[in-house]
Write a protein that holds these residues in place. Structure first.
Motif, mmCIF file in Angstrom:
data_model
loop_
_atom_site.group_PDB
_atom_site.id
_atom_site.type_symbol
_atom_site.label_atom_id
_atom_site.label_comp_id
_atom_site.label_asym_id
_atom_site.label_seq_id
_atom_site.Cartn_x
_atom_site.Cartn_y
_atom_site.Cartn_z
ATOM 1 N N TYR A 103 17.524 55.678 71.663
ATOM 2 C CA TYR A 103 18.882 55.365 71.040
ATOM 3 C C TYR A 103 19.917 56.241 71.122
ATOM 4 O O TYR A 103 19.420 57.403 71.061
ATOM 5 C CB TYR A 103 18.514 54.827 69.597
ATOM 6 N N TYR A 104 21.236 55.746 71.207
ATOM 7 C CA TYR A 104 22.172 56.752 71.288
ATOM 8 C C TYR A 104 23.471 56.137 70.374
ATOM 9 O O TYR A 104 23.590 54.992 70.047
ATOM 10 C CB TYR A 104 22.860 57.007 72.731
ATOM 11 N N PHE A 105 23.937 57.138 69.636
ATOM 12 C CA PHE A 105 25.231 56.929 68.875
ATOM 13 C C PHE A 105 26.330 56.995 69.931
ATOM 14 O O PHE A 105 26.520 57.990 70.788
ATOM 15 C CB PHE A 105 25.494 57.960 67.809
ATOM 16 N N GLY A 106 27.322 56.170 70.172
ATOM 17 C CA GLY A 106 28.457 56.014 70.961
ATOM 18 C C GLY A 106 29.646 55.354 70.254
ATOM 19 O O GLY A 106 29.441 54.520 69.279
ATOM 20 N N SER A 121 36.209 50.762 68.757
ATOM 21 C CA SER A 121 36.266 52.247 68.293
ATOM 22 C C SER A 121 35.255 52.714 67.471
ATOM 23 O O SER A 121 35.672 53.746 66.642
ATOM 24 C CB SER A 121 37.685 52.703 68.299
ATOM 25 N N MET A 122 34.412 51.865 66.937
ATOM 26 C CA MET A 122 33.495 52.366 65.947
ATOM 27 C C MET A 122 32.274 52.965 66.517
ATOM 28 O O MET A 122 31.869 52.668 67.528
ATOM 29 C CB MET A 122 33.183 50.880 65.067
ATOM 30 N N ILE A 123 31.648 53.843 65.831
ATOM 31 C CA ILE A 123 30.512 54.335 66.219
ATOM 32 C C ILE A 123 29.359 53.286 65.970
ATOM 33 O O ILE A 123 29.056 52.670 65.023
ATOM 34 C CB ILE A 123 30.004 55.610 65.288
ATOM 35 N N LYS A 124 28.448 53.053 67.158
ATOM 36 C CA LYS A 124 27.407 52.232 67.084
ATOM 37 C C LYS A 124 26.188 52.967 67.553
ATOM 38 O O LYS A 124 26.113 53.885 68.439
ATOM 39 C CB LYS A 124 27.803 51.052 68.388
ATOM 40 N N LEU A 125 25.092 52.305 67.060
ATOM 41 C CA LEU A 125 23.810 52.931 67.524
ATOM 42 C C LEU A 125 23.349 51.761 68.448
ATOM 43 O O LEU A 125 22.844 50.684 67.940
ATOM 44 C CB LEU A 125 22.842 53.072 66.362
ATOM 45 N N GLN A 126 22.960 52.081 69.732
ATOM 46 C CA GLN A 126 22.615 51.424 70.592
ATOM 47 C C GLN A 126 21.106 51.736 71.207
ATOM 48 O O GLN A 126 20.775 52.989 71.422
ATOM 49 C CB GLN A 126 23.384 51.072 71.747
ATOM 50 N N GLN A 127 20.176 50.975 71.718
ATOM 51 C CA GLN A 127 19.069 51.219 72.254
ATOM 52 C C GLN A 127 19.320 51.468 73.871
ATOM 53 O O GLN A 127 20.046 50.507 74.352
ATOM 54 C CB GLN A 127 17.770 50.161 71.810
ATOM 55 N N ILE A 128 18.847 52.190 74.314
ATOM 56 C CA ILE A 128 18.804 52.396 75.838
ATOM 57 C C ILE A 128 17.547 51.873 76.424
ATOM 58 O O ILE A 128 16.393 51.917 76.059
ATOM 59 C CB ILE A 128 18.561 53.943 76.201
ATOM 60 N N GLY A 129 17.767 50.768 77.103
ATOM 61 C CA GLY A 129 16.722 50.042 77.822
ATOM 62 C C GLY A 129 15.799 51.010 78.669
ATOM 63 O O GLY A 129 16.638 51.351 79.795
ATOM 64 N N LEU A 130 14.633 50.856 78.897
ATOM 65 C CA LEU A 130 13.720 51.350 79.759
ATOM 66 C C LEU A 130 12.764 50.616 80.609
ATOM 67 O O LEU A 130 11.905 50.922 80.800
ATOM 68 C CB LEU A 130 12.889 52.517 78.670
ATOM 69 N N GLY A 131 13.087 49.382 80.809
ATOM 70 C CA GLY A 131 12.336 48.436 81.454
ATOM 71 C C GLY A 131 11.140 47.897 80.711
ATOM 72 O O GLY A 131 10.437 47.426 81.424
ATOM 73 N N GLY A 132 11.479 47.590 79.441
ATOM 74 C CA GLY A 132 10.260 46.815 78.706
ATOM 75 C C GLY A 132 9.837 47.625 77.496
ATOM 76 O O GLY A 132 10.107 48.916 77.674
ATOM 77 N N LEU A 133 9.368 47.052 76.636
ATOM 78 C CA LEU A 133 8.838 47.738 75.396
ATOM 79 C C LEU A 133 7.596 48.595 75.643
ATOM 80 O O LEU A 133 6.600 47.586 75.867
ATOM 81 C CB LEU A 133 8.840 46.736 74.135
ATOM 82 N N ILE A 134 7.676 49.534 75.536
ATOM 83 C CA ILE A 134 6.048 50.366 75.642
ATOM 84 C C ILE A 134 5.326 50.263 74.673
ATOM 85 O O ILE A 134 4.171 50.105 74.694
ATOM 86 C CB ILE A 134 6.500 51.783 75.713
#
Length: 92
Positions: free
Chosen positions: A63-66, A72-85
């Motif tokens: 996940y990343y904060f961006g 213009s709000m801070i959001k926590l987003q998941q980075i997709g890695l091609g499927g849920l391990i």
């Protein structure tokens, strides 16, 4: 385990709350990444202006904060890695 990354221009102070355990306070500097280890479930709490935001994270996620370009709000987003391990039969 999850990995958190800070892509904002300021340090982020967060509370990591593993299920059944006390919260830990962590600070992620600009550009920092950090793994967080837990057993069952992890909630993350962080400040967004005057309000506190909370999110449940999936095991083995990144996940990343961006800053959202929309509001213009801070959001926590998941980075997709091609499927849920965590749901894969080949988790080893």
């Amino acid at each position: 385990m999850v990995v958190l990354s800070n892509r904002t221009t300021e340090a982020m102070t967060i509370s990591a709350i593993p299920k059944g355990k006390p919260a830990r306070t962590l600070t992620l500097g600009t550009g920092d990444s950090r793994p967080i280890f837990f057993d069952q479930q992890l909630r993350i709490r962080y400040q967004q202006g005057e309000a506190s935001q909370e999110q449940l994270l999936e095991s083995y996620g990144v996940y990343y904060f961006g800053i959202s370009p929309v509001d213009s709000m801070i959001k926590l987003q998941q980075i997709g890695l091609g499927g849920l391990i965590s749901q894969s039969a080949d988790r080893r």
